[in-house]
Design a protein around this motif. Structure first.
Motif, short mmCIF file in Angstrom:
data_model
loop_
_atom_site.label_atom_id
_atom_site.label_comp_id
_atom_site.label_asym_id
_atom_site.label_seq_id
_atom_site.Cartn_x
_atom_site.Cartn_y
_atom_site.Cartn_z
N GLU A 88 -1.15 48.71 100.82
CA GLU A 88 -1.15 48.16 99.47
C GLU A 88 -2.58 48.07 98.98
N LEU A 89 -2.79 48.51 97.77
CA LEU A 89 -4.08 48.37 97.10
C LEU A 89 -3.84 47.48 95.89
N ASP A 90 -4.17 46.21 96.03
CA ASP A 90 -3.91 45.22 94.98
C ASP A 90 -5.18 45.02 94.18
N GLY A 91 -5.25 45.69 93.02
CA GLY A 91 -6.39 45.47 92.14
C GLY A 91 -7.21 46.72 91.86
N VAL A 92 -6.55 47.87 91.71
CA VAL A 92 -7.27 49.07 91.28
C VAL A 92 -7.06 49.21 89.78
N THR A 93 -7.95 49.92 89.11
CA THR A 93 -7.78 50.14 87.67
C THR A 93 -6.51 50.96 87.46
N VAL A 94 -5.93 50.87 86.28
CA VAL A 94 -4.70 51.61 85.98
C VAL A 94 -4.94 53.11 86.12
N ALA A 95 -6.08 53.60 85.64
CA ALA A 95 -6.40 55.04 85.76
C ALA A 95 -6.51 55.44 87.23
N GLU A 96 -7.15 54.62 88.05
CA GLU A 96 -7.28 54.91 89.48
C GLU A 96 -5.92 54.87 90.16
N ALA A 97 -5.03 53.96 89.74
CA ALA A 97 -3.69 53.89 90.31
C ALA A 97 -2.93 55.18 90.06
N GLU A 98 -3.03 55.71 88.86
CA GLU A 98 -2.34 56.96 88.52
C GLU A 98 -2.95 58.14 89.28
N ARG A 99 -4.29 58.15 89.41
CA ARG A 99 -4.95 59.22 90.16
C ARG A 99 -4.51 59.19 91.62
N LEU A 100 -4.50 57.99 92.21
CA LEU A 100 -4.07 57.84 93.60
C LEU A 100 -2.63 58.27 93.79
N LYS A 101 -1.77 57.90 92.86
CA LYS A 101 -0.36 58.28 92.95
C LYS A 101 -0.23 59.80 92.98
N ALA A 102 -0.97 60.49 92.11
CA ALA A 102 -0.93 61.95 92.07
C ALA A 102 -1.43 62.55 93.38
N VAL A 103 -2.53 62.03 93.90
CA VAL A 103 -3.10 62.56 95.14
C VAL A 103 -2.17 62.29 96.32
N LEU A 104 -1.63 61.06 96.41
CA LEU A 104 -0.80 60.70 97.56
C LEU A 104 0.55 61.40 97.55
N LEU A 105 1.09 61.66 96.37
CA LEU A 105 2.39 62.32 96.30
C LEU A 105 2.30 63.84 96.27
N ARG A 106 1.10 64.37 96.21
CA ARG A 106 0.92 65.83 96.18
C ARG A 106 1.59 66.48 97.38
N HIS A 107 1.42 65.90 98.58
CA HIS A 107 2.02 66.48 99.78
C HIS A 107 3.53 66.34 99.78
N THR A 108 4.05 65.24 99.24
CA THR A 108 5.49 65.05 99.18
C THR A 108 6.12 66.11 98.29
N ARG A 109 5.50 66.35 97.13
CA ARG A 109 6.02 67.37 96.22
C ARG A 109 5.90 68.75 96.85
N ALA A 110 4.79 69.01 97.55
CA ALA A 110 4.59 70.32 98.17
C ALA A 110 5.66 70.58 99.22
N GLY A 111 6.07 69.56 99.95
CA GLY A 111 7.09 69.73 100.98
C GLY A 111 8.47 69.89 100.38
#
Length: 181
Positions: free
Chosen positions: A147-170
């Protein structure tokens, strides 16, 4: 590139790197705005001890001093937690690092990430920050790996894209257009 090799072009299938999405970077910190949310979140757990100090002390100046020290201590604790926590995506993993007396590193392989939940509780929304919860499916239902409690909204969306990139690729279909079995 390092060791004399030419750099891989963006979107290179060998590295899996997508254009515009950094694969790694320097360690990042949570937004300093989280320092406003931590003491407020701790308030319910401090209420009973503070009330006890004030009642036992008969609401004297000394009891108010002890209560103020308790509140100041919780603020100092929040600052230390913020200052000693970093996170970063390194290659194919997310590292959550806490280093105060000893160094603790939680490593989450990106291929294990099954879901990323971005939420904005009211106080976070007011401050423009978000909570990112990372689910790997390893801890059972309703348990997240990180859990990352306290990231900026833009950083949260960037992280979501990066972290889910492998899930989508699979989950992408094979070359014949059908889902993999």
């Amino acid at each position: 590139g390092q060791d004399g090799a030419p750099p891989s072009p963006p979107g290179d299938p060998a590295t899996g790197q997508e254009p515009g999405v950094p694969i790694s970077g320097p360690p990042l910190r949570l937004s300093p705005k989280v320092l406003l949310t931590e003491p407020i979140r701790m308030l319910p757990s401090l209420f009973l001890p503070l009330a006890g100090v004030l009642f036992v002390g008969g609401f004297s100046p000394g009891s108010f001093l002890w209560a103020a020290l308790g509140v100041a201590g919780s603020v100092v604790y929040a600052v230390i937690r913020w200052a000693t926590f970093t996170y970063q995506v390194v290659g194919d993993r997310l590292e959550l690092t806490r280093a105060l007396v000893s160094r603790s590193v939680r490593t989450i392989p990106l291929e294990r990430v099954r879901g990323v939940d971005v939420s904005n509780p009211p106080l976070h929304r007011l401050l423009g920050i978000a909570v990112v919860k990372i689910d790997t499916g390893a801890g059972g239902e309703d348990k997240q790996e990180g859990e990352l409690d306290g990231v900026t909204v833009a950083e949260a969306e960037r992280l979501k894209a990066v972290l889910l990139r492998h899930t989508r690729a699979g989950a992408e279909p094979d070359g014949d257009g059908r889902d993999p079995v």
